[in-house]
Design a protein around this motif. Structure first.
Motif, PDB file in Angstrom:
ATOM      1  N   VAL A 219      -0.391  31.951   1.580  1.00  0.00           N
ATOM      2  CA  VAL A 219      -1.473  32.472   2.417  1.00  0.00           C
ATOM      3  C   VAL A 219      -2.512  31.385   2.648  1.00  0.00           C
ATOM      4  CG1 VAL A 219      -1.264  34.891   1.684  1.00  0.00           C
ATOM      5  CG2 VAL A 219      -2.810  33.375   0.462  1.00  0.00           C
TER       6      VAL A 219
ATOM      7  N   GLU B 290      -0.560  35.242   6.092  1.00  0.00           N
ATOM      8  CA  GLU B 290       0.640  34.835   5.355  1.00  0.00           C
ATOM      9  C   GLU B 290       1.613  34.025   6.201  1.00  0.00           C
ATOM     10  OE1 GLU B 290       1.407  37.820   1.781  1.00  0.00           O
ATOM     11  OE2 GLU B 290       1.978  38.684   3.716  1.00  0.00           O
TER      12      GLU B 290
ATOM     13  N   GLU C 198      -6.734  30.542   3.669  1.00  0.00           N
ATOM     14  CA  GLU C 198      -8.002  31.032   3.107  1.00  0.00           C
ATOM     15  C   GLU C 198      -8.450  32.365   3.715  1.00  0.00           C
ATOM     16  OE1 GLU C 198      -8.882  28.155   6.450  1.00  0.00           O
ATOM     17  OE2 GLU C 198      -7.539  28.183   4.740  1.00  0.00           O
TER      18      GLU C 198
ATOM     19  N   ASN D 200      -1.252  25.669   3.109  1.00  0.00           N
ATOM     20  CA  ASN D 200      -1.678  26.877   2.388  1.00  0.00           C
ATOM     21  C   ASN D 200      -1.727  26.644   0.882  1.00  0.00           C
ATOM     22  OD1 ASN D 200      -1.845  28.223   4.830  1.00  0.00           O
ATOM     23  ND2 ASN D 200       0.064  29.348   4.553  1.00  0.00           N
TER      24      ASN D 200
ATOM     25  N   LYS E  85      -2.261  36.564  -4.204  1.00  0.00           N
ATOM     26  CA  LYS E  85      -2.513  37.094  -2.853  1.00  0.00           C
ATOM     27  C   LYS E  85      -1.258  37.160  -1.975  1.00  0.00           C
ATOM     28  CE  LYS E  85      -7.152  35.239  -3.038  1.00  0.00           C
ATOM     29  NZ  LYS E  85      -6.871  34.302  -4.110  1.00  0.00           N
TER      30      LYS E  85
ATOM     31  N   ARG F  76      -6.239  34.767   4.253  1.00  0.00           N
ATOM     32  CA  ARG F  76      -5.157  35.657   3.797  1.00  0.00           C
ATOM     33  C   ARG F  76      -4.062  35.877   4.841  1.00  0.00           C
ATOM     34  NH1 ARG F  76      -7.097  40.253  -0.432  1.00  0.00           N
ATOM     35  NH2 ARG F  76      -6.535  38.904  -2.156  1.00  0.00           N
TER      36      ARG F  76
ATOM     37  N   THR G 165      -5.041  27.439  -1.265  1.00  0.00           N
ATOM     38  CA  THR G 165      -5.160  28.672  -2.049  1.00  0.00           C
ATOM     39  C   THR G 165      -4.456  28.629  -3.406  1.00  0.00           C
ATOM     40  OG1 THR G 165      -3.249  29.706  -0.985  1.00  0.00           O
ATOM     41  CG2 THR G 165      -5.409  30.048   0.047  1.00  0.00           C
TER      42      THR G 165
END
Length: 158
Positions: free
Chosen positions: A18, A24, A20, A55, A103, A22, A59
């Motif tokens: 993901v 995907e 920042e 990503n 996440k 969220r 994250t």
């Protein structure tokens, strides 16, 4: 000859990451391996130009979803397009499942999924080695035929 054509077969997984916000992305990977029994650690190799790499840097979480032979078309689709331009979840008709700790989503069809937190990233040649600590595992089926990869669109299973 590419190294992927020289060292095979390799198990195939779908890596979900993901950004920042969220959003995907899912990527097919076969440059992967377990590196510790206890605690469990896995390693994947990702090219720097991939959205998944961006990503992971931001994250530091991913899910690793092992592919069964029935998931071949999903693996081909997720390895053929960029998440910057296409929604690969929609294209491949992937059903997601909420993770318990990280996440990124799990892939419901996968027989085994690992929720991972990145603990190490380092560049080796044209790929980055990403080591993730498994913080949760989901075993949906113990008996299955894993999807195996040689190179490009050459897949098989036992």
């Amino acid at each position: 000859m590419r190294i992927s054509e020289q060292i095979f077969p390799r198990v195939v997984a779908l890596i979900v990451s993901v950004d920042e916000n969220r959003k995907e992305n899912v990527m097919t990977a076969s440059f992967l391996m377990p590196i510790s029994f206890e605690p469990k650690y896995v390693a994947i190799a990702v090219a720097e130009e991939r959205l998944t790499f961006e990503n992971l840097k931001k994250t530091k979480e991913f899910t690793l979803n092992i592919c069964s032979k029935e998931m071949k078309e999903k693996a081909i689709i997720c390895g053929s397009y960029s998440g910057r331009e296409k929604d690969k979840f929609e294209l491949a008709k992937i059903e997601r499942e909420k993770s318990k700790i990280v996440k990124p989503s799990l892939i419901k069809e996968s027989p085994i999924s690992f929720e991972c937190k990145v603990e190490f990233m380092n560049k080796f040649g044209d790929h980055w080695l990403v080591v993730g600590k498994v913080v949760e595992e989901h075993v949906r089926r113990k008996e299955f035929s894993p999807l195996l990869h040689k190179s490009k669109d050459k897949f098989f299973y036992v």
